[in-house]
Scaffold this motif. Sequence first.
Motif, PDB file in Angstrom:
ATOM      1  N   UNK A  48       0.856  -1.421   0.002  1.00 54.44           N
ATOM      2  CA  UNK A  48      -0.016  -0.037  -0.139  1.00 54.44           C
ATOM      3  C   UNK A  48       0.769   1.164   0.031  1.00 54.44           C
ATOM      4  N   UNK A  49       2.156   1.165   0.661  1.00 59.75           N
ATOM      5  CA  UNK A  49       2.744   2.461   0.567  1.00 59.75           C
ATOM      6  C   UNK A  49       3.654   2.740  -0.691  1.00 59.75           C
ATOM      7  N   UNK A  50       3.603   1.517  -1.354  1.00 60.28           N
ATOM      8  CA  UNK A  50       4.121   1.871  -2.768  1.00 60.28           C
ATOM      9  C   UNK A  50       3.220   2.651  -3.815  1.00 60.28           C
ATOM     10  N   UNK A  51       2.073   2.167  -3.468  1.00 57.93           N
ATOM     11  CA  UNK A  51       0.816   2.911  -4.323  1.00 57.93           C
ATOM     12  C   UNK A  51       0.692   4.204  -3.666  1.00 57.93           C
ATOM     13  N   UNK A  52       0.952   4.452  -2.452  1.00 57.46           N
ATOM     14  CA  UNK A  52       0.882   5.663  -1.794  1.00 57.46           C
ATOM     15  C   UNK A  52       1.960   6.719  -2.431  1.00 57.46           C
ATOM     16  N   UNK A  53       3.184   6.195  -2.431  1.00 60.79           N
ATOM     17  CA  UNK A  53       4.224   6.908  -2.877  1.00 60.79           C
ATOM     18  C   UNK A  53       4.144   7.506  -4.216  1.00 60.79           C
ATOM     19  N   UNK A  54       3.459   6.513  -5.175  1.00 57.49           N
ATOM     20  CA  UNK A  54       3.291   6.937  -6.471  1.00 57.49           C
ATOM     21  C   UNK A  54       2.263   8.190  -6.670  1.00 57.49           C
ATOM     22  N   UNK A  55       1.295   8.442  -5.606  1.00 61.96           N
ATOM     23  CA  UNK A  55       0.561   9.524  -5.622  1.00 61.96           C
ATOM     24  C   UNK A  55       1.176  10.519  -4.686  1.00 61.96           C
ATOM     25  N   UNK A  56       2.030  10.143  -3.902  1.00 65.07           N
ATOM     26  CA  UNK A  56       2.824  11.346  -3.296  1.00 65.07           C
ATOM     27  C   UNK A  56       3.743  12.013  -4.271  1.00 65.07           C
ATOM     28  N   UNK A  57       4.178  11.264  -5.025  1.00 65.48           N
ATOM     29  CA  UNK A  57       5.263  11.873  -6.093  1.00 65.48           C
ATOM     30  C   UNK A  57       4.498  12.905  -7.157  1.00 65.48           C
ATOM     31  N   UNK A  58       3.370  12.269  -7.315  1.00 57.70           N
ATOM     32  CA  UNK A  58       2.366  13.205  -7.989  1.00 57.70           C
ATOM     33  C   UNK A  58       2.030  14.397  -7.632  1.00 57.70           C
ATOM     34  N   UNK A  86      14.509   6.651  -5.915  1.00 55.46           N
ATOM     35  CA  UNK A  86      15.089   6.161  -4.578  1.00 55.46           C
ATOM     36  C   UNK A  86      14.312   5.526  -3.698  1.00 55.46           C
ATOM     37  N   UNK A  87      13.377   6.070  -2.875  1.00 51.19           N
ATOM     38  CA  UNK A  87      12.494   5.521  -1.933  1.00 51.19           C
ATOM     39  C   UNK A  87      11.601   4.159  -2.437  1.00 51.19           C
ATOM     40  N   UNK A  88      11.153   4.547  -3.474  1.00 47.70           N
ATOM     41  CA  UNK A  88      10.069   3.224  -4.074  1.00 47.70           C
ATOM     42  C   UNK A  88      11.157   1.893  -4.131  1.00 47.70           C
ATOM     43  N   UNK A  89      12.640   2.177  -4.409  1.00 46.66           N
ATOM     44  CA  UNK A  89      13.355   1.074  -4.520  1.00 46.66           C
ATOM     45  C   UNK A  89      13.567   0.166  -3.389  1.00 46.66           C
ATOM     46  N   UNK A  93      12.459  -4.024  -3.294  1.00 44.63           N
ATOM     47  CA  UNK A  93      13.517  -4.788  -2.981  1.00 44.63           C
ATOM     48  C   UNK A  93      12.867  -5.889  -2.065  1.00 44.63           C
ATOM     49  N   UNK A  94      12.298  -5.253  -1.012  1.00 45.79           N
ATOM     50  CA  UNK A  94      11.727  -6.191   0.170  1.00 45.79           C
ATOM     51  C   UNK A  94      10.623  -6.793  -0.421  1.00 45.79           C
ATOM     52  N   UNK A  95       9.583  -6.550  -1.163  1.00 41.28           N
ATOM     53  CA  UNK A  95       8.502  -7.343  -1.961  1.00 41.28           C
ATOM     54  C   UNK A  95       8.994  -8.309  -2.868  1.00 41.28           C
ATOM     55  N   UNK A  96       9.943  -8.030  -3.627  1.00 41.04           N
ATOM     56  CA  UNK A  96      10.412  -9.001  -4.342  1.00 41.04           C
ATOM     57  C   UNK A  96      11.066 -10.185  -3.609  1.00 41.04           C
ATOM     58  N   UNK A  97      11.513  -9.949  -2.374  1.00 36.57           N
ATOM     59  CA  UNK A  97      12.199 -11.304  -1.752  1.00 36.57           C
ATOM     60  C   UNK A  97      10.992 -12.051  -1.144  1.00 36.57           C
ATOM     61  N   UNK A  98       9.634 -11.635  -1.179  1.00 35.05           N
ATOM     62  CA  UNK A  98       8.650 -12.108  -0.975  1.00 35.05           C
ATOM     63  C   UNK A  98       7.707 -12.662  -2.062  1.00 35.05           C
ATOM     64  N   UNK A 101       6.621  -8.808  -7.514  1.00 35.56           N
ATOM     65  CA  UNK A 101       7.222  -8.055  -8.524  1.00 35.56           C
ATOM     66  C   UNK A 101       6.751  -6.617  -8.446  1.00 35.56           C
ATOM     67  N   UNK A 102       7.439  -5.792  -9.176  1.00 36.47           N
ATOM     68  CA  UNK A 102       7.129  -4.403  -9.305  1.00 36.47           C
ATOM     69  C   UNK A 102       5.606  -3.968  -9.858  1.00 36.47           C
ATOM     70  N   UNK A 103       5.583  -4.857 -10.722  1.00 34.36           N
ATOM     71  CA  UNK A 103       4.026  -4.722 -11.696  1.00 34.36           C
ATOM     72  C   UNK A 103       3.039  -5.233 -10.608  1.00 34.36           C
ATOM     73  N   UNK A 104       3.203  -6.338  -9.679  1.00 37.02           N
ATOM     74  CA  UNK A 104       2.342  -6.357  -8.717  1.00 37.02           C
ATOM     75  C   UNK A 104       1.939  -5.244  -7.761  1.00 37.02           C
ATOM     76  N   UNK A 105       3.068  -4.709  -7.466  1.00 32.56           N
ATOM     77  CA  UNK A 105       3.069  -3.573  -6.499  1.00 32.56           C
ATOM     78  C   UNK A 105       2.194  -2.579  -7.412  1.00 32.56           C
ATOM     79  N   UNK A 106       2.471  -2.132  -8.473  1.00 32.76           N
ATOM     80  CA  UNK A 106       1.876  -0.878  -9.222  1.00 32.76           C
ATOM     81  C   UNK A 106       0.325  -1.242  -9.378  1.00 32.76           C
ATOM     82  N   UNK A 107       0.069  -2.532  -9.711  1.00 30.46           N
ATOM     83  CA  UNK A 107      -1.291  -2.796  -9.922  1.00 30.46           C
ATOM     84  C   UNK A 107      -2.176  -3.454  -8.729  1.00 30.46           C
TER      85      UNK A 107
END
Length: 227
Positions: A48-58, A86-89, A93-98, A101-107
């Motif tokens: 959820x924070x990944x999605x949040x940061x997308x909007x935060x960047x906007x 930077x921050x999104x990385x 990284x953490x979610x990839x270990x679980x 993918x980044x596509x999973x996060x974005x969607x």
Amino acid sequence: MTHDYGATFPRLRDATGTVWTDYTHHAFVEGLREGTLPRKAFLGYLVQDYVFLIHFARAWALAVTKADALEEMRACAATVDALVNHELSLHVKTCAEAGLSEADLYSAEEHPANLAYTRYVLDAGHSGNFLDLLAALAPCVMGYGEIGARLGPVPDDHPYADWIGTYAGDDYQQVCRDAGTLFDGAVERRLGDDPTTTPGWERLCHRFTTATRLEVAFWDMGLSFGR
């Protein structure tokens, strides 16, 4: 303790009453500090924070269009770069270990608490002015800085060492100091050198406090993923 995040931030923080402590000492945060936060809760929060940061960047990109001075534009553009590149990385990284993918996060589907917070910040920018937007953005920026500084440093084998290290680290602490400088300059430019006596000050306090309440709800959301 404000960690040199400027003069405007601590005034707004103090105006929240107990809401700021509810945010920065939330059970989710204390679970991070103690290393007892369920991993399921942390991963749900990260998505959820990944999605949040997308909007935060906007929202920070919107701040570029709301700015009245070139130095304001540069500071906001630099923050967009820090978030997107930077921050999104950390989340990726953490979610990839679980296995995510980044596509999973974005969607990922946005949680209602995420929708409420991000749309509030964006609306503050669209319907208000530059200061309205900064007041809505500041609790996240400076709050994570305060939390990181309080929780860190931790040993490398701490379950949440990467997360704590990111926000306790020199790079993020400098982001907070830069944001504080931006906020101070913007307030002085628009409200003068004694902003608390102006009609606009109460409005900023309300913006900041509302965004802080939404941060509390965001942590509540995070805990719900671990139940």
